[in-house]
Scaffold this motif. Structure first.
Motif, PDB file in Angstrom:
ATOM      1  N   ASP A 189       0.870  -1.171   0.000  1.00  0.00           N
ATOM      2  CA  ASP A 189       0.000   0.000   0.000  1.00  0.00           C
ATOM      3  C   ASP A 189       0.908   1.222   0.000  1.00  0.00           C
ATOM      4  OD1 ASP A 189      -1.781   2.024   0.364  1.00  0.00           O
ATOM      5  OD2 ASP A 189      -2.780   1.149   2.115  1.00  0.00           O
ATOM      6  N   GLU A 190       1.080   1.834  -1.146  1.00  0.00           N
ATOM      7  CA  GLU A 190       2.018   2.953  -1.268  1.00  0.00           C
ATOM      8  C   GLU A 190       1.552   4.201  -0.538  1.00  0.00           C
ATOM      9  OE1 GLU A 190       2.666   3.594  -5.390  1.00  0.00           O
ATOM     10  OE2 GLU A 190       3.694   1.675  -5.705  1.00  0.00           O
ATOM     11  N   ASP A 191       0.262   4.297  -0.239  1.00  0.00           N
ATOM     12  CA  ASP A 191      -0.273   5.504   0.388  1.00  0.00           C
ATOM     13  C   ASP A 191      -0.575   5.338   1.868  1.00  0.00           C
ATOM     14  OD1 ASP A 191      -0.295   6.839  -2.100  1.00  0.00           O
ATOM     15  OD2 ASP A 191      -2.173   5.821  -2.612  1.00  0.00           O
ATOM     16  N   GLY A 192      -0.567   4.134   2.394  1.00  0.00           N
ATOM     17  CA  GLY A 192      -0.970   3.893   3.768  1.00  0.00           C
ATOM     18  C   GLY A 192       0.169   3.967   4.760  1.00  0.00           C
ATOM     19  N   GLN A 193      -0.201   3.925   6.036  1.00  0.00           N
ATOM     20  CA  GLN A 193       0.817   3.924   7.086  1.00  0.00           C
ATOM     21  C   GLN A 193       1.632   2.641   7.043  1.00  0.00           C
ATOM     22  OE1 GLN A 193      -0.712   4.243  11.051  1.00  0.00           O
ATOM     23  NE2 GLN A 193       1.299   4.236  12.003  1.00  0.00           N
ATOM     24  N   VAL A 194       0.945   1.517   6.745  1.00  0.00           N
ATOM     25  CA  VAL A 194       1.644   0.241   6.580  1.00  0.00           C
ATOM     26  C   VAL A 194       1.901   0.044   5.094  1.00  0.00           C
ATOM     27  CG1 VAL A 194       1.541  -2.246   6.937  1.00  0.00           C
ATOM     28  CG2 VAL A 194       0.507  -0.714   8.622  1.00  0.00           C
ATOM     29  N   ARG A 195       3.166   0.198   4.693  1.00  0.00           N
ATOM     30  CA  ARG A 195       3.505   0.117   3.262  1.00  0.00           C
ATOM     31  C   ARG A 195       3.605  -1.336   2.786  1.00  0.00           C
ATOM     32  NH1 ARG A 195       5.473   5.175   1.584  1.00  0.00           N
ATOM     33  NH2 ARG A 195       4.089   6.668   2.604  1.00  0.00           N
ATOM     34  N   ARG A 196       4.034  -2.213   3.673  1.00  0.00           N
ATOM     35  CA  ARG A 196       4.185  -3.616   3.268  1.00  0.00           C
ATOM     36  C   ARG A 196       3.798  -4.520   4.428  1.00  0.00           C
ATOM     37  NH1 ARG A 196       8.630  -7.225   2.805  1.00  0.00           N
ATOM     38  NH2 ARG A 196      10.125  -5.616   3.391  1.00  0.00           N
ATOM     39  N   ARG A 197       3.136  -5.616   4.092  1.00  0.00           N
ATOM     40  CA  ARG A 197       2.662  -6.543   5.112  1.00  0.00           C
ATOM     41  C   ARG A 197       2.781  -7.969   4.591  1.00  0.00           C
ATOM     42  NH1 ARG A 197      -3.767  -6.775   6.539  1.00  0.00           N
ATOM     43  NH2 ARG A 197      -3.816  -8.610   7.901  1.00  0.00           N
ATOM     44  N   GLU A 198       3.394  -8.809   5.387  1.00  0.00           N
ATOM     45  CA  GLU A 198       3.472 -10.235   5.075  1.00  0.00           C
ATOM     46  C   GLU A 198       2.923 -10.988   6.280  1.00  0.00           C
ATOM     47  OE1 GLU A 198       7.438 -11.302   4.086  1.00  0.00           O
ATOM     48  OE2 GLU A 198       7.611  -9.862   2.447  1.00  0.00           O
ATOM     49  N   GLN A 199       1.887 -11.782   6.046  1.00  0.00           N
ATOM     50  CA  GLN A 199       1.243 -12.469   7.154  1.00  0.00           C
ATOM     51  C   GLN A 199       0.883 -13.899   6.777  1.00  0.00           C
ATOM     52  OE1 GLN A 199      -1.718 -10.126   9.041  1.00  0.00           O
ATOM     53  NE2 GLN A 199      -1.934 -11.508  10.782  1.00  0.00           N
ATOM     54  N   THR A 200       1.109 -14.784   7.731  1.00  0.00           N
ATOM     55  CA  THR A 200       0.908 -16.208   7.496  1.00  0.00           C
ATOM     56  C   THR A 200      -0.544 -16.605   7.747  1.00  0.00           C
ATOM     57  OG1 THR A 200       3.177 -16.614   8.219  1.00  0.00           O
ATOM     58  CG2 THR A 200       1.700 -18.514   8.121  1.00  0.00           C
ATOM     59  N   LEU A 201      -1.091 -17.409   6.840  1.00  0.00           N
ATOM     60  CA  LEU A 201      -2.428 -17.969   6.996  1.00  0.00           C
ATOM     61  C   LEU A 201      -2.336 -19.483   7.131  1.00  0.00           C
ATOM     62  CD1 LEU A 201      -3.059 -15.286   5.014  1.00  0.00           C
ATOM     63  CD2 LEU A 201      -5.358 -16.264   5.191  1.00  0.00           C
ATOM     64  N   ARG A 202      -3.153 -20.030   7.995  1.00  0.00           N
ATOM     65  CA  ARG A 202      -3.262 -21.479   8.147  1.00  0.00           C
ATOM     66  C   ARG A 202      -4.737 -21.844   8.062  1.00  0.00           C
ATOM     67  NH1 ARG A 202       0.783 -22.294  13.374  1.00  0.00           N
ATOM     68  NH2 ARG A 202       2.683 -21.517  12.354  1.00  0.00           N
ATOM     69  N   GLU A 203      -5.084 -22.465   6.943  1.00  0.00           N
ATOM     70  CA  GLU A 203      -6.473 -22.860   6.704  1.00  0.00           C
ATOM     71  C   GLU A 203      -7.434 -21.685   6.890  1.00  0.00           C
ATOM     72  OE1 GLU A 203      -7.212 -26.215   9.171  1.00  0.00           O
ATOM     73  OE2 GLU A 203      -5.867 -27.538   8.050  1.00  0.00           O
ATOM     74  N   GLY A 204      -7.043 -20.553   6.338  1.00  0.00           N
ATOM     75  CA  GLY A 204      -7.900 -19.375   6.339  1.00  0.00           C
ATOM     76  C   GLY A 204      -7.807 -18.498   7.565  1.00  0.00           C
ATOM     77  N   ARG A 205      -6.982 -18.855   8.547  1.00  0.00           N
ATOM     78  CA  ARG A 205      -6.851 -18.066   9.770  1.00  0.00           C
ATOM     79  C   ARG A 205      -5.461 -17.444   9.844  1.00  0.00           C
ATOM     80  NH1 ARG A 205      -8.886 -21.307  14.906  1.00  0.00           N
ATOM     81  NH2 ARG A 205      -8.863 -19.162  15.693  1.00  0.00           N
ATOM     82  N   PHE A 206      -5.416 -16.191  10.299  1.00  0.00           N
ATOM     83  CA  PHE A 206      -4.130 -15.506  10.435  1.00  0.00           C
ATOM     84  C   PHE A 206      -3.446 -15.994  11.702  1.00  0.00           C
ATOM     85  CE2 PHE A 206      -6.417 -12.407   7.741  1.00  0.00           C
ATOM     86  CZ  PHE A 206      -5.503 -12.323   6.706  1.00  0.00           C
ATOM     87  N   VAL A 207      -2.558 -16.945  11.559  1.00  0.00           N
ATOM     88  CA  VAL A 207      -1.803 -17.521  12.668  1.00  0.00           C
ATOM     89  C   VAL A 207      -0.368 -17.725  12.210  1.00  0.00           C
ATOM     90  CG1 VAL A 207      -1.562 -19.452  14.274  1.00  0.00           C
ATOM     91  CG2 VAL A 207      -3.841 -18.727  13.553  1.00  0.00           C
ATOM     92  N   ASN A 242      -1.003 -15.667  17.688  1.00  0.00           N
ATOM     93  CA  ASN A 242      -1.571 -16.971  17.989  1.00  0.00           C
ATOM     94  C   ASN A 242      -3.002 -17.052  17.470  1.00  0.00           C
ATOM     95  OD1 ASN A 242      -3.061 -15.446  19.812  1.00  0.00           O
ATOM     96  ND2 ASN A 242      -1.971 -16.196  21.624  1.00  0.00           N
ATOM     97  N   GLU A 243      -3.683 -18.141  17.779  1.00  0.00           N
ATOM     98  CA  GLU A 243      -5.029 -18.350  17.267  1.00  0.00           C
ATOM     99  C   GLU A 243      -6.031 -17.339  17.814  1.00  0.00           C
ATOM    100  OE1 GLU A 243      -6.083 -22.383  17.949  1.00  0.00           O
ATOM    101  OE2 GLU A 243      -4.677 -23.169  16.454  1.00  0.00           O
ATOM    102  N   ARG A 244      -5.662 -16.646  18.922  1.00  0.00           N
ATOM    103  CA  ARG A 244      -6.535 -15.611  19.457  1.00  0.00           C
ATOM    104  C   ARG A 244      -6.296 -14.254  18.805  1.00  0.00           C
ATOM    105  NH1 ARG A 244      -6.443 -16.570  26.040  1.00  0.00           N
ATOM    106  NH2 ARG A 244      -7.220 -18.728  26.022  1.00  0.00           N
ATOM    107  N   GLY A 245      -5.306 -14.185  17.921  1.00  0.00           N
ATOM    108  CA  GLY A 245      -4.975 -12.932  17.265  1.00  0.00           C
ATOM    109  C   GLY A 245      -4.036 -12.051  18.054  1.00  0.00           C
ATOM    110  N   ASN A 246      -3.507 -12.571  19.170  1.00  0.00           N
ATOM    111  CA  ASN A 246      -2.586 -11.802  20.002  1.00  0.00           C
ATOM    112  C   ASN A 246      -1.139 -12.137  19.670  1.00  0.00           C
ATOM    113  OD1 ASN A 246      -4.697 -10.593  21.482  1.00  0.00           O
ATOM    114  ND2 ASN A 246      -4.859 -12.396  22.799  1.00  0.00           N
ATOM    115  N   ARG A 247      -0.261 -11.162  19.876  1.00  0.00           N
ATOM    116  CA  ARG A 247       1.163 -11.398  19.633  1.00  0.00           C
ATOM    117  C   ARG A 247       1.686 -12.439  20.624  1.00  0.00           C
ATOM    118  NH1 ARG A 247       4.857  -6.383  19.042  1.00  0.00           N
ATOM    119  NH2 ARG A 247       4.190  -6.001  21.182  1.00  0.00           N
TER     120      ARG A 247
END
Length: 374
Positions: free
Chosen positions: A52-70, A88-93
């Motif tokens: 996202d060239e215009d946003g505060q977060v320009r680049r994001r890489e995130q792992t998915l496991r069976e459709g969940r961000f974990v 983790n599975e609760r979405g917490n760091r």
């Protein structure tokens, strides 16, 4: 036409206020996906990459496991800051988290358990040296060691037991009390501190001119703290029995305050966590106020004696649970009784007696609940 102008204005406002992720571009395994639309990521696994060239977060890489961000996450902000952590599975760091500045220098390293700091936490300066070292236990920071660029100590707070190799000597966990000098900047001390088995034994704090501002010592089971004026005269002192802050008993001891002239202006005595007696003095040394406090269950009673600056009594008041109760006495500057008031339930005034200069009763009044006199 007016409706069209309103609609156009609303469209422009939505474009201006739209979140930065509205123009992000994300792909997963070579396919375009939208992290805000669960249908595009349902059941999928891999690393989603967004830009996202215009946003505060320009680049994001995130792992998915069976459709969940974990799992691992990498984020690069607009200012170049890079964050690496896992969720983790609760979405917490959870687990190890690192933050790097735009130059690639490691600035923060944390250990987390379901979003809370646990164990060692490190903060690094822009030049790369270790600036702060913390240790967290049960969501509380129990150890803090802060360093300057030359390795000297800037701040020290110790735990009751040794939790890191760096705290063993400076916190007195080696069997003898430590003697540590703290520095405001390299070569300029801000004070000294001594610990034994993690418990502070002595502390002195200096201002930028090297004058003593505050000191503290543990002596015969009592914690004594003093604050000083720049002239060196004492400003305040607390002398309390050292107790576990989480244990029973509460505050017990004496607190005092002085004017810069050296005159004692207030002394408060504590017992079982509550004030028992308060005394105040004028700068000329004459008594200003004496207050005696009694507790019985939920009942709190105070007897307050006030004085004129010539030492003569000014008033004697009695309170119950914060309200005037019983007979109150008021005196003129010669110490002659001039008025008495009687207060009943809820502090309401019931009777008033006025006296002449010779002390003779001059007038007596009775008051009803609405304040009217009879």
């Amino acid at each position: 036409m007016r409706f069209e102008r309103q609609l156009l204005g609303l469209s422009i406002a939505l474009m201006v206020c739209a979140p930065s992720w509205a123009v992000q571009r994300c792909e997963l395994n070579g396919e375009s996906v939208n992290p805000n639309n669960g249908h595009t990521t349902a059941g999928k696994s891999g690393v989603m990459r967004c830009t996202d060239e215009d946003g505060q977060v320009r680049r994001r890489e995130q792992t998915l496991r069976e459709g969940r961000f974990v799992g691992p996450v990498v984020m690069v902000l607009a200012d170049g800051e890079r964050r690496e952590y896992s969720v983790n599975e609760r979405g917490n760091r959870h687990g190890l988290a690192r933050t790097f500045d735009a130059k690639g220098t490691l600035r923060k390293e944390e250990n987390l358990d379901n979003g809370s700091n646990v164990g060692v936490q490190k903060h690094f300066a822009e030049t790369g040296y270790l600036q702060e070292l913390h240790f967290s236990d049960e969501r509380r920071t129990v150890l803090t060691i802060a360093y300057l660029a030359d390795g000297s100590l800037k701040e020290l707070r110790c735990a009751p037991t040794s939790v890191l190799p760096q705290d063993r000597e400076v916190c007195g966990h080696g069997g003898r009390a430590s003697e540590v000098t703290l520095y405001r900047e390299p070569g300029k001390p801000s004070g000294t501190v001594s610990h034994l088995k993690g418990q502070m034994q002595r502390l002195s704090v200096l201002d930028r001119e090297g004058r003593l501002v505050r000191n503290e010592e543990l002596k015969d089971g009592r914690r004594i703290k003093r604050v000083f004026y720049t002239s060196g005269q004492p400003r305040s002192e607390t002398d309390f029995i050292e107790r576990d802050p989480n244990g029973p008993g509460g505050r017990e001891g004496t607190a005092r305050e002085w004017a810069e002239s050296g005159q004692l202006t207030q002394e408060t005595t504590w017992a079982q966590g509550h004030e028992q007696r308060i005394q105040q003095w004028y700068l000329n040394g004459k008594p200003k106020m004496r207050q005696q406090i009694r507790r019985e269950g939920r009942e709190l009673e105070r007897t307050i004696e006030s004085f004129w600056d010539n030492g003569k009594p000014a008033a004697v008041n009695a309170e119950r649970n914060g309200r005037l109760w019983g007979w109150q006495k008021y005196f003129n500057e010669e110490g002659v009784l001039v008025r008495e008031d009687e207060h009943g339930e809820r502090g309401l005034l019931q009777r008033r007696k006025r006296y002449n200069e010779q002390g003779g009763l001059e007038r007596e009044e009775r008051f009803l609940e609405d304040g009217s006199r009879i």
